[in-house]
Design an enzyme around this catalytic site. Structure first.
Site, PDB file in Angstrom:
ATOM      1  N   GLU A   1       0.821  -1.203   0.000  1.00  0.00           N
ATOM      2  CA  GLU A   1       0.000   0.000   0.000  1.00  0.00           C
ATOM      3  C   GLU A   1       0.858   1.257   0.000  1.00  0.00           C
ATOM      4  O   GLU A   1       1.954   1.281   0.560  1.00  0.00           O
ATOM      5  CB  GLU A   1      -0.914   0.003   1.230  1.00  0.00           C
TER       6      GLU A   1
ATOM      7  N   CYS B   1       7.287  -6.810   6.987  1.00  0.00           N
ATOM      8  CA  CYS B   1       8.441  -6.232   7.670  1.00  0.00           C
ATOM      9  C   CYS B   1       9.019  -7.252   8.639  1.00  0.00           C
ATOM     10  O   CYS B   1       8.281  -8.045   9.228  1.00  0.00           O
ATOM     11  CB  CYS B   1       8.010  -4.976   8.431  1.00  0.00           C
TER      12      CYS B   1
ATOM     13  N   CYS C   1       7.676  -4.721  15.321  1.00  0.00           N
ATOM     14  CA  CYS C   1       7.145  -3.751  16.293  1.00  0.00           C
ATOM     15  C   CYS C   1       5.721  -4.155  16.674  1.00  0.00           C
ATOM     16  O   CYS C   1       4.875  -4.407  15.804  1.00  0.00           O
ATOM     17  CB  CYS C   1       7.159  -2.350  15.700  1.00  0.00           C
TER      18      CYS C   1
ATOM     19  N   HIS D   1      -2.944   4.792  16.576  1.00  0.00           N
ATOM     20  CA  HIS D   1      -4.132   4.319  15.873  1.00  0.00           C
ATOM     21  C   HIS D   1      -4.318   2.844  16.204  1.00  0.00           C
ATOM     22  O   HIS D   1      -3.473   2.020  15.882  1.00  0.00           O
ATOM     23  CB  HIS D   1      -3.967   4.550  14.372  1.00  0.00           C
TER      24      HIS D   1
ATOM     25  N   CYS E   1      -0.652   6.037  10.440  1.00  0.00           N
ATOM     26  CA  CYS E   1       0.616   5.453  10.886  1.00  0.00           C
ATOM     27  C   CYS E   1       0.399   4.118  11.604  1.00  0.00           C
ATOM     28  O   CYS E   1      -0.397   4.017  12.524  1.00  0.00           O
ATOM     29  CB  CYS E   1       1.296   6.443  11.820  1.00  0.00           C
TER      30      CYS E   1
END
Length: 359
Positions: A103, A123, A127, A298, A341
């Protein structure tokens, strides 16, 4: 038939292609102009090249532009574009399983028009607060796959800024990111000023040093806590790349003039949002010309932290400013379409929709 995309190639690579096609070296600049200035959709449009050479190029190469396969539009004007990583006869992924989509997010804001691009499908960094990290690693995007995000959206020619803050860790794909930055900034390419580009990182130092030494783009470091154990709980990469060490390296570079360093700091209620954290963050950044971007969290499934409230964020910002650290609160954009984010995830097996241009 497998054909290699021409977009994303550097001038040196295009010179090799020209030689393969029996063309003289200067033809590489002609091809580059067709790709990055004229935005040609096919090799057949490169009419300054001899017909026989065009035919050979069409057999082995393609322009490689591939339109988004889907989009989602936010009430605030943000647009999230979904790109397939496989085209007709080529793959935008290198070193992965393939078949995953990525995206990019277009963010209009008054006189600015920013595109947030991805550098990987998934990734490796893990995280805990990031949807991209939750899906694992599925491959590095080639420079073609990165540049395609910039060139294939409808707003491409009106963009003012590009941020490598989408899916993936750019320093984990440094070779292709450097190639993409070269295409973006070179006079034979898209000819952007490096001041219009920001590359974000968790602080992976091998790639980060190369980015700083070989480009003049702005840099953003994901910090999120000034305390080692807290950051490690949120970001396992703290073990390999302690943020204190990363900032120590940053002291060796000039961020006062042509480039800017930012610290990205997501704020969670009762976790990292008190003045003790603000004071420790100011100490961490001492001696580094660095501004701080405070970011609302978020929510994502399976992570129970909630965002800090506005009053707390303002108090944190003001404390940093009092301590001599420039801090601002970033405006949240695109949350209603999961474009904000930490919310990018892509999806598997996207179906090409009618009218999508391939190769």
């Amino acid at each position: 038939m497998v054909r290699k995309p021409l977009i994303g190639m550097t001038l040196g690579e295009l010179e090799s292609v020209a030689a393969e096609a029996g063309l003289r070296r200067f033809a590489a600049k002609q091809i580059a102009r067709r790709l990055y200035v004229n935005r040609s959709q096919s090799v057949s449009e490169m009419t300054e090249l001899p017909k026989a050479s065009r035919e050979w190029l069409e057999e082995h190469y393609c322009v490689g532009l591939q339109a988004p396969i889907a989009e989602a539009r936010s009430t605030d004007g943000t647009v999230k574009y979904l790109f397939a990583t496989r085209g007709e006869g080529f793959d935008f992924l290198d070193g992965g399983a393939g078949g995953r989509d990525v995206e990019a997010v277009y963010i209009p804001d008054r006189e600015r028009a920013t595109l947030c691009v991805s550098s990987q499908a998934g990734c490796r960094m893990g995280c805990r607060f990031c949807m991209t990290g939750r899906q694992g690693f599925h491959g590095n995007l080639t420079a073609a796959g990165i540049i395609n995000q910039v060139m294939a959206i409808p707003e491409s020619r009106t963009l003012t800024n590009i941020v490598f803050m989408g899916m993936g860790e750019p320093m984990d794909n440094i070779e292709e990111v450097l190639k993409a930055v070269e295409v973006l900034t070179a006079p034979w390419g898209l000819a952007w000023s490096p001041k219009r580009i920001t590359v974000s990182s968790i602080g992976k130092l091998d790639g980060l040093r190369r980015l700083l030494d070989e480009t003049k783009v702005h840099v953003a470091i994901s910090v999120h806590s000034p305390f080692k154990q807290e950051r490690e709980d949120l970001m396992p990469v703290e073990k390999a790349f302690p943020v204190a060490g990363v900032m120590g390296v940053m002291k060796n570079y000039d961020f006062a003039h042509q480039r800017r360093l930012s610290a990205e700091y997501i704020m969670w209620r009762g976790v990292n949002d008190d003045l003790r954290h603000a004071d420790a963050l100011a100490r961490l950044l001492k001696g580094v010309d660095c501004r701080v971007n405070l970011i609302r969290f978020h929510a994502i499934p399976g992570f129970d932290h909630v965002t800090a409230d506005t009053e707390t964020m303002e108090r944190f910002r003001d404390r940093l400013n009092e301590l001599g650290v420039t801090a601002t609160i970033r405006t949240s954009r695109g949350e209603d379409i999961e474009a904000a984010c930490g919310m990018l995830s892509g999806k598997e097996g996207a179906v090409e929709k009618e009218g999508v241009a391939n190769c």
